[in-house]
Scaffold this motif. Structure first.
Motif, mmCIF file in Angstrom:
data_model
loop_
_atom_site.group_PDB
_atom_site.id
_atom_site.type_symbol
_atom_site.label_atom_id
_atom_site.label_comp_id
_atom_site.label_asym_id
_atom_site.label_seq_id
_atom_site.Cartn_x
_atom_site.Cartn_y
_atom_site.Cartn_z
ATOM 1 N N THR A 168 0.834 -1.205 0.000
ATOM 2 C CA THR A 168 0.000 0.000 0.000
ATOM 3 C C THR A 168 0.869 1.257 0.000
ATOM 4 O O THR A 168 0.585 2.225 -0.708
ATOM 5 N N GLU A 169 1.947 1.227 0.803
ATOM 6 C CA GLU A 169 2.885 2.365 0.821
ATOM 7 C C GLU A 169 3.447 2.656 -0.563
ATOM 8 O O GLU A 169 3.525 3.810 -0.989
ATOM 9 N N LEU A 170 3.844 1.584 -1.257
ATOM 10 C CA LEU A 170 4.403 1.744 -2.605
ATOM 11 C C LEU A 170 3.375 2.411 -3.536
ATOM 12 O O LEU A 170 3.684 3.354 -4.254
ATOM 13 N N LEU A 171 2.148 1.882 -3.497
ATOM 14 C CA LEU A 171 1.114 2.382 -4.417
ATOM 15 C C LEU A 171 0.640 3.784 -4.040
ATOM 16 O O LEU A 171 0.277 4.590 -4.906
ATOM 17 N N ALA A 172 0.648 4.074 -2.738
ATOM 18 C CA ALA A 172 0.079 5.351 -2.267
ATOM 19 C C ALA A 172 1.063 6.513 -2.410
ATOM 20 O O ALA A 172 0.716 7.660 -2.116
ATOM 21 N N ALA A 173 2.273 6.236 -2.898
ATOM 22 C CA ALA A 173 3.277 7.304 -3.016
ATOM 23 C C ALA A 173 2.806 8.403 -3.964
ATOM 24 O O ALA A 173 3.185 9.569 -3.824
ATOM 25 N N GLN A 174 1.978 8.022 -4.925
ATOM 26 C CA GLN A 174 1.424 9.019 -5.850
ATOM 27 C C GLN A 174 0.009 8.554 -6.218
ATOM 28 O O GLN A 174 -0.173 7.486 -6.801
ATOM 29 N N MET A 175 -0.992 9.366 -5.855
ATOM 30 C CA MET A 175 -2.369 8.907 -6.062
ATOM 31 C C MET A 175 -3.250 10.020 -6.643
ATOM 32 O O MET A 175 -3.051 11.201 -6.379
#
Lengths: 203, 203
Positions: free
Chosen positions: A48-55
């Motif tokens: 989730t951290e990886l994906l949430a870096a840019q949203m």
């Protein structure tokens, strides 16, 4: 809003979303020990951290595509990037009727071993809307009535809908869900409102 | 079927399910590059492998608890182990009416920025059922009619339902969804069928 590349989206996000759907199923059904649950959770939080870096702020909405179309990839019924969506893949026939076949698993449960009645309503709401809408001539759901004939077992289901008739600004649509044996389990009818076009709109 | 320990379940599975809900949101909204998506997906698949090593067959269903109750933790509306469930936390008043307040995010989207009408139907189906059912005297949904008054914005919503009247084996329930401003956006009424008790059942 950034235009999305459909080919890239399908190649990158469809597999991601499919993986999250498998994780959802395992989250519901797992019987592993506490330590293993904690280890899995740590991996999930890192992902989730990886994906949430840019949203995208807020929600996905409707994005233009680089090919001039639009996509609603976050839609809870049909969104190919929404792990909550079954997702419905809707086929439209020449007469405007629509149908879909979809596998509903553990995440769709209401009564034990059966699809939640509310999820059947969600599917029928979307299917009736899909047949009532016409390109460039949108229709808004006024009322939806769902009749539960018998419980729907989890597994493969078929859903279909068609326009029954038009009366002025109203479009009446009907549809149903059937189980793997072809038995109709849930019926629906809906009234859709088609806003009057202004004369400036060209007809 | 194994009896579940409610305390352990809440301590271990509620955080896991919450983490998966965050992942679902990030899956829909992420804008990171392909390599990062692939890295996240590898973590997700490893987490699923860990959890899937031992699983309940089929679906969660209804499990007895070690305290003598039952839980439906896989339910798509209320299941605390189902990441698809919002989940609804339903409060019941002394008069049998029910209400809930719940945050509906990107995973619940239909029209851009708004809750899918079908998801509103799912919530109302469950809420009307929750007020129509009575312990030891179950009711089955006959029909559900949903009237869309205006679009429901994503965010915090309030839903409530109550029994309007009984007629023979039928129970009539009504309910609605309101947005954060208290404006009613969706109304519903439902007819629930209460199977006749046999005289052998004790009344």
């Amino acid at each position: 809003m950034r235009a999305v590349d459909v080919e890239r989206g399908e190649a990158v996000f469809v597999p991601l979303t499919r993986s999250v759907r498998h994780l959802i199923d395992a989250t519901i059904r797992t019987e592993v020990d506490d330590e293993t649950v904690f280890a899995a959770r740590a991996l999930i939080e890192r992902a989730t951290e990886l994906l949430a870096a840019q949203m995208i702020p807020g929600s996905f909405g409707v994005h233009p595509t680089t090919e001039g179309g639009t996509v609603a990839w976050g839609n809870v019924a049909i969104g190919i990037r929404n792990p909550v969506a079954p997702p419905l893949v809707i086929h439209q026939d020449a007469d405007g009727s629509v149908h879909t076949d979809v596998d509903l698993g553990a995440a769709c449960e209401g009564p034990p071993g059966h699809v939640h009645g509310g999820l059947c309503a969600l599917i029928l709401d979307h299917m009736l809307g899909a047949t009532a809408h016409q390109p460039g001539n949108p229709a808004f759901t006024g009322t939806l009535t769902v009749r539960y004939v018998q419980p729907t077992r989890l597994g493969r289901v078929h859903a279909e809908a068609r326009v029954d008739r038009h009366e002025g600004i109203k479009t009446f649509a009907v549809g149903h869900i059937a189980d793997a044996d072809g038995t109709i389990t849930v019926e629906a009818h809906g009234v859709f409102i088609r806003p009057k076009k202004t004369s400036a709109g060209g007809g």
